[in-house]
Design an enzyme around this catalytic site. Structure first.
Site, PDB file in Angstrom:
ATOM      1  N   SER A   6      11.272  -2.261  -5.607  1.00 58.42           N
ATOM      2  CA  SER A   6       9.867  -1.965  -5.307  1.00 58.42           C
ATOM      3  C   SER A   6       9.536  -0.533  -5.698  1.00 58.42           C
ATOM      4  CB  SER A   6       9.586  -2.157  -3.816  1.00 58.42           C
ATOM      5  OG  SER A   6       8.327  -1.573  -3.517  1.00 58.42           O
ATOM      6  N   HIS A  31       8.881  -4.959  -8.707  1.00 51.55           N
ATOM      7  CA  HIS A  31       7.985  -5.341  -7.613  1.00 51.55           C
ATOM      8  C   HIS A  31       6.950  -4.236  -7.407  1.00 51.55           C
ATOM      9  CE1 HIS A  31       7.067  -7.669  -3.957  1.00 51.55           C
ATOM     10  NE2 HIS A  31       6.878  -6.497  -3.357  1.00 51.55           N
ATOM     11  N   ASP A  33       3.704  -3.093  -5.167  1.00 47.50           N
ATOM     12  CA  ASP A  33       3.007  -3.303  -3.894  1.00 47.50           C
ATOM     13  C   ASP A  33       1.609  -2.699  -3.922  1.00 47.50           C
ATOM     14  OD1 ASP A  33       4.990  -4.607  -2.142  1.00 47.50           O
ATOM     15  OD2 ASP A  33       6.183  -2.808  -2.565  1.00 47.50           O
ATOM     16  N   HIS A  64       2.598  -7.772  -5.783  1.00 46.81           N
ATOM     17  CA  HIS A  64       2.408  -8.231  -4.400  1.00 46.81           C
ATOM     18  C   HIS A  64       1.093  -7.650  -3.882  1.00 46.81           C
ATOM     19  CE1 HIS A  64       4.123  -7.864   0.013  1.00 46.81           C
ATOM     20  NE2 HIS A  64       3.059  -8.659  -0.051  1.00 46.81           N
ATOM     21  N   MET A  66      -1.463  -6.946  -1.242  1.00 44.67           N
ATOM     22  CA  MET A  66      -1.752  -6.859   0.200  1.00 44.67           C
ATOM     23  C   MET A  66      -3.203  -6.406   0.304  1.00 44.67           C
ATOM     24  SD  MET A  66       1.855  -5.187   1.332  1.00 44.67           S
ATOM     25  CE  MET A  66       2.287  -4.781  -0.350  1.00 44.67           C
TER      26      MET A  66
HETATM   27  C1  DX5 Z   1       6.043  -3.583   2.358  1.00 41.23           C
HETATM   28  C2  DX5 Z   1       6.265  -3.902   0.907  1.00 41.23           C
HETATM   29  C3  DX5 Z   1       7.673  -3.853   0.457  1.00 41.23           C
HETATM   30  C4  DX5 Z   1       8.315  -2.499   0.572  1.00 41.23           C
HETATM   31  C5  DX5 Z   1       9.800  -2.691   0.614  1.00 41.23           C
HETATM   32  O1  DX5 Z   1       4.720  -3.843   2.680  1.00 41.23           O
HETATM   33  O2  DX5 Z   1       5.791  -5.208   0.622  1.00 41.23           O
HETATM   34  O3  DX5 Z   1       7.787  -4.353  -0.864  1.00 41.23           O
HETATM   35  O4  DX5 Z   1       8.004  -1.662  -0.505  1.00 41.23           O
HETATM   36  O5  DX5 Z   1      10.372  -1.461   0.869  1.00 41.23           O
HETATM   37  P1  DX5 Z   1      11.801  -1.310   1.566  1.00 41.23           P
HETATM   38  O6  DX5 Z   1      12.780  -2.028   0.672  1.00 41.23           O
HETATM   39  O7  DX5 Z   1      11.979   0.140   1.637  1.00 41.23           O
HETATM   40  O8  DX5 Z   1      11.696  -1.994   2.921  1.00 41.23           O
HETATM   41 ZN    ZN Z   2       6.204  -6.071  -1.397  1.00 43.06          ZN
END
Ligand code: DX5
Ligand code: ZN
Length: 212
Positions: A6, A31, A33, A64, A66
């Site tokens: 990510s 990935h 976010d 992803h 959100m």
């Molecule tokens: C949280 C995100 C994740 C996050 C994961 O809302 O969807 O993708 O970046 O980060 P780590 O691996 O640090 O939990």
């Molecule tokens: Zn994510």
């Protein structure tokens, strides 16, 4: 196990270098976010930043979303270079319409479920999806602690559609990835677990070896 680092945990002032690091390190997806400050209490980056990253790797972009109203932004994210677009079942749009919009623009549709959302909510859409993303933390921030309970949804989803890819996201590292592998997860997202590791390439390899 496929691994999707990510970018949220990367150094935003050196995105091209960070992408090179994970590309050379053998990552499977990138990935990305996207947070709107409304669906989740945090703001990250949007389509222009993703478009700026696109020339720096050939890895598939796993975006992803959100965000509250994903449908109106699908065209922008595909134009920016998204290959897989996942949106939350808890968002304010009709999932069938969002999936249709993603397909129209030629990307792979995916849906996301928060830790407390039952898998059943995804069942009506499962046959149209390339991937389902199971959140193992509440969405909004990187660096949170992994919850294993949501992983029970992996088998429920695979029973209904054995060909859908199952991705897990949040708090995944060399230890917690083993639980993901046992639960039947195909792709793990790791932000902190890759970018904050001393050797990101070694961290990617270690995550990939889980379940093999
Ligand atoms: C949280 C995100 C994740 C996050 C994961 O809302 O969807 O993708 O970046 O980060 P780590 O691996 O640090 O939990
Ligand atoms: Zn994510």
């Amino acid at each position: 196990m496929l691994v999707a680092p990510s970018m949220l945990a990367s150094d935003f002032s050196h995105l091209a270098d960070e992408l090179k690091k994970i590309t050379d390190g053998g990552a499977d997806f990138v990935h990305l976010d996207v947070m709107d400050g409304a669906f989740v209490p945090n703001i990250s980056f949007g389509a222009p930043v993703i478009a700026a990253m696109r020339p720096h790797t050939t890895l598939p972009f796993d975006v992803h979303l959100m965000i509250q109203h994903p449908k109106r932004y699908i065209a922008d994210f595909v134009a920016a270079g998204a290959d897989i677009i996942s949106f939350h079942v808890e968002c304010a749009d009709d999932p069938d319409e969002v999936i249709a919009e993603i397909l129209t623009h030629g990307a792979h549709p995916a849906m996301v479920i928060k830790p407390k959302t039952p898998a059943e909510l995804i069942f009506p859409y499962l046959d149209k999806l390339y991937l389902v993303l199971i959140m193992t933390v509440e969405p909004g921030f990187g660096g949170q602690s992994f919850m294993s309970g949501p992983l029970l949804k992996a088998r429920q989803l695979k029973e209904k559609n054995p060909s859908v890819l199952i991705e897990a996201d949040g708090g995944i590292n060399a230890q917690t990835v083993l639980e993901c592998a046992r639960a039947g997860v195909d792709v793990c997202v790791a932000g902190t677990g890759v970018f904050k590791a001393e050797d990101p390439a070694a961290a990617i390899r270690q995550l990939q070896s889980a379940g093999c």
